[in-house]
Write a protein that holds these residues in place. Structure first.
Motif, PDB file in Angstrom:
ATOM      1  N   ASP A  20       8.038 -21.008  15.389  1.00  0.00           N
ATOM      2  CA  ASP A  20       9.129 -21.874  15.807  1.00  0.00           C
ATOM      3  C   ASP A  20       9.291 -23.070  14.883  1.00  0.00           C
ATOM      4  N   ALA A  21       8.183 -23.524  14.274  1.00  0.00           N
ATOM      5  CA  ALA A  21       8.267 -24.674  13.374  1.00  0.00           C
ATOM      6  C   ALA A  21       9.058 -24.330  12.120  1.00  0.00           C
ATOM      7  N   ASP A  22       9.067 -23.062  11.757  1.00  0.00           N
ATOM      8  CA  ASP A  22       9.761 -22.646  10.542  1.00  0.00           C
ATOM      9  C   ASP A  22      11.172 -22.131  10.807  1.00  0.00           C
ATOM     10  N   GLN A  82      22.760 -28.963  11.683  1.00  0.00           N
ATOM     11  CA  GLN A  82      21.326 -29.216  11.498  1.00  0.00           C
ATOM     12  C   GLN A  82      20.836 -28.756  10.123  1.00  0.00           C
ATOM     13  N   GLY A  83      21.754 -28.228   9.325  1.00  0.00           N
ATOM     14  CA  GLY A  83      21.378 -27.763   8.006  1.00  0.00           C
ATOM     15  C   GLY A  83      20.850 -26.347   7.966  1.00  0.00           C
ATOM     16  N   VAL A  84      21.000 -25.598   9.058  1.00  0.00           N
ATOM     17  CA  VAL A  84      20.536 -24.214   9.096  1.00  0.00           C
ATOM     18  C   VAL A  84      21.493 -23.328   8.307  1.00  0.00           C
ATOM     19  N   ALA A  85      20.968 -22.412   7.529  1.00  0.00           N
ATOM     20  CA  ALA A  85      21.793 -21.484   6.753  1.00  0.00           C
ATOM     21  C   ALA A  85      22.407 -20.453   7.693  1.00  0.00           C
ATOM     22  N   VAL A  86      23.727 -20.325   7.652  1.00  0.00           N
ATOM     23  CA  VAL A  86      24.439 -19.432   8.556  1.00  0.00           C
ATOM     24  C   VAL A  86      25.387 -18.538   7.762  1.00  0.00           C
ATOM     25  N   ALA A  87      25.351 -17.255   8.072  1.00  0.00           N
ATOM     26  CA  ALA A  87      26.317 -16.300   7.541  1.00  0.00           C
ATOM     27  C   ALA A  87      26.999 -15.632   8.727  1.00  0.00           C
ATOM     28  N   ALA A  88      28.183 -15.069   8.505  1.00  0.00           N
ATOM     29  CA  ALA A  88      28.919 -14.443   9.597  1.00  0.00           C
ATOM     30  C   ALA A  88      29.682 -13.229   9.096  1.00  0.00           C
ATOM     31  N   PRO A 108      31.544 -26.013  27.248  1.00  0.00           N
ATOM     32  CA  PRO A 108      31.024 -27.317  27.693  1.00  0.00           C
ATOM     33  C   PRO A 108      29.600 -27.595  27.236  1.00  0.00           C
ATOM     34  N   TYR A 109      28.789 -26.557  27.107  1.00  0.00           N
ATOM     35  CA  TYR A 109      27.373 -26.711  26.766  1.00  0.00           C
ATOM     36  C   TYR A 109      27.086 -26.480  25.289  1.00  0.00           C
ATOM     37  N   ARG A 110      27.959 -25.716  24.637  1.00  0.00           N
ATOM     38  CA  ARG A 110      27.769 -25.294  23.260  1.00  0.00           C
ATOM     39  C   ARG A 110      26.448 -24.511  23.151  1.00  0.00           C
ATOM     40  N   ILE A 111      25.622 -24.720  22.133  1.00  0.00           N
ATOM     41  CA  ILE A 111      24.447 -23.852  22.004  1.00  0.00           C
ATOM     42  C   ILE A 111      23.359 -24.173  23.036  1.00  0.00           C
ATOM     43  N   ALA A 140      11.412 -20.409  19.005  1.00  0.00           N
ATOM     44  CA  ALA A 140      12.205 -20.564  17.785  1.00  0.00           C
ATOM     45  C   ALA A 140      13.633 -20.973  18.119  1.00  0.00           C
ATOM     46  N   LEU A 141      14.186 -20.375  19.167  1.00  0.00           N
ATOM     47  CA  LEU A 141      15.533 -20.754  19.578  1.00  0.00           C
ATOM     48  C   LEU A 141      15.577 -22.206  20.049  1.00  0.00           C
ATOM     49  N   ALA A 142      14.553 -22.629  20.755  1.00  0.00           N
ATOM     50  CA  ALA A 142      14.493 -24.029  21.200  1.00  0.00           C
ATOM     51  C   ALA A 142      14.484 -24.976  20.008  1.00  0.00           C
ATOM     52  N   ALA A 143      13.733 -24.616  18.964  1.00  0.00           N
ATOM     53  CA  ALA A 143      13.679 -25.449  17.762  1.00  0.00           C
ATOM     54  C   ALA A 143      15.024 -25.501  17.056  1.00  0.00           C
ATOM     55  N   LEU A 144      15.832 -24.444  17.218  1.00  0.00           N
ATOM     56  CA  LEU A 144      17.159 -24.406  16.609  1.00  0.00           C
ATOM     57  C   LEU A 144      18.214 -25.124  17.461  1.00  0.00           C
TER      58      LEU A 144
END
Length: 308
Positions: A2-4, A29-35, A135-138, A155-159
């Motif tokens: 989760d830390a990573d 948050q600076g997370v790399a995202v592709a779609a 209303p809540y988003r992620i 890991a999801l909590a960390a994100l």
């Protein structure tokens, strides 16, 4: 692990309302995202491309390309496509890649999708989103399920997915919770539209609302009705597909899904009306944005009256 997780590459299959919200919050948050979305290949992809450029989201060329470059794949498509997406991404998954399925599909469909992903070396987790996302988003309350749910939850909590909680390690339990809730919530949407529009025709809407308020004083029926009309007009197609999955869930329990099937038909009917322009031009300020549900009910009634 989760830390990573913030160094993970997150791939989104489905770049509609939910996908864009997830992308925005992760990119902040600076997370790399592709779609990837099949709509990218037609005229509907213009808005998606603009959103991706604005938020720094990389658009993949295919399901396979997205899966091959992701540490976590999040599937957020229409309910009927949940298994199709699992089959499309499975061959390209790297060993150990998590696949979080947020689609409102039946327990049977989730089990089918999990079998496909896990056989390819991925780790499938079902996610039952238990209320409206915007209303809540992620942070939206979500029940995680399956044998890999407990491993993915930190890991999801960390994100930033603060509402994600691991539930049963048995696949289908989380989605059953979602489906049973939808019998009530999506059914209530359909009933309000049917009841209030009919009441409007007969001029008895004030009496009906007064009676409902007396029986259920905790609900602001005027405000709730406006919200229901807006959401179904905008997202009735997606809701209808979900309710067909709900109906299948009811069948899997041995019951005939009279309520769920009827709700699916009403949701689809409203979606057809929206596509036909009954509520204005989709995407314009006046489209399904009235604070008074009567505006939308009158639009429906105007199209149902016989022409002279």
């Amino acid at each position: 692990m989760d830390a990573d997780s913030k160094r993970w590459r997150v791939g989104l299959v489905g770049y509609g309302e939910v996908g864009r919200i997830v992308a925005e919050d992760l990119r902040a948050q600076g997370v790399a995202v592709a779609a990837y979305d099949v709509k990218l290949d037609d005229a509907r992809g213009h808005a998606m491309r603009g959103h991706a450029a604005e938020h720094g989201v990389v658009l993949a060329a295919s399901h396979a390309a997205l899966a091959a470059g992701s540490d976590l794949v999040i599937s957020a498509v229409t309910a009927s496509q949940a298994v199709t997406v699992a089959r499309a991404i499975a061959p390209a998954l790297r060993a150990g890649t998590f696949v979080l399925d947020l689609n409102s599909a039946s327990p049977g469909a989730k089990i089918d999708a999990a079998r496909t992903v896990d056989a390819a070396g991925g780790r499938y987790v079902e996610g039952a989103v238990m209320t409206s996302v915007p209303p809540y988003r992620i942070k939206v309350p979500t029940i995680l399920g399956g044998p890999h749910a407990a491993a993915l939850a930190p890991a999801l909590a960390a994100l930033g997915f603060a509402g994600c909680k691991a539930g049963s390690d048995r696949l289908g339990v989380a989605s059953a919770s979602k489906m049973c809730r939808s019998v009530m919530i999506k059914g209530l949407e359909a009933m309000v539209i049917e009841s209030f529009t009919t009441a409007r025709h007969y001029g008895v809407e004030d009496a009906v609302i007064a009676s409902l308020h007396e029986t259920f004083p905790g609900i602001d029926w005027e405000k709730q009705a406006a919200y229901f009309f807006q959401r179904v007009i905008e997202h009735g197609r997606r809701r209808a597909e979900e309710m067909r999955e709900v109906a299948q869930t009811v069948r899997e329990a041995g019951l005939e899904p009279w309520s769920a099937a009827g709700t699916a038909e009403r949701q689809a009917w409203v979606a057809d009306a929206a596509d036909a322009g009954w509520f204005g031009v989709r995407g314009t300020p006046g489209f399904a944005r009235s604070a008074d549900w009567r505006t939308e009910a009158d639009r429906i009634l105007a199209h149902l009256k016989p022409k002279d």
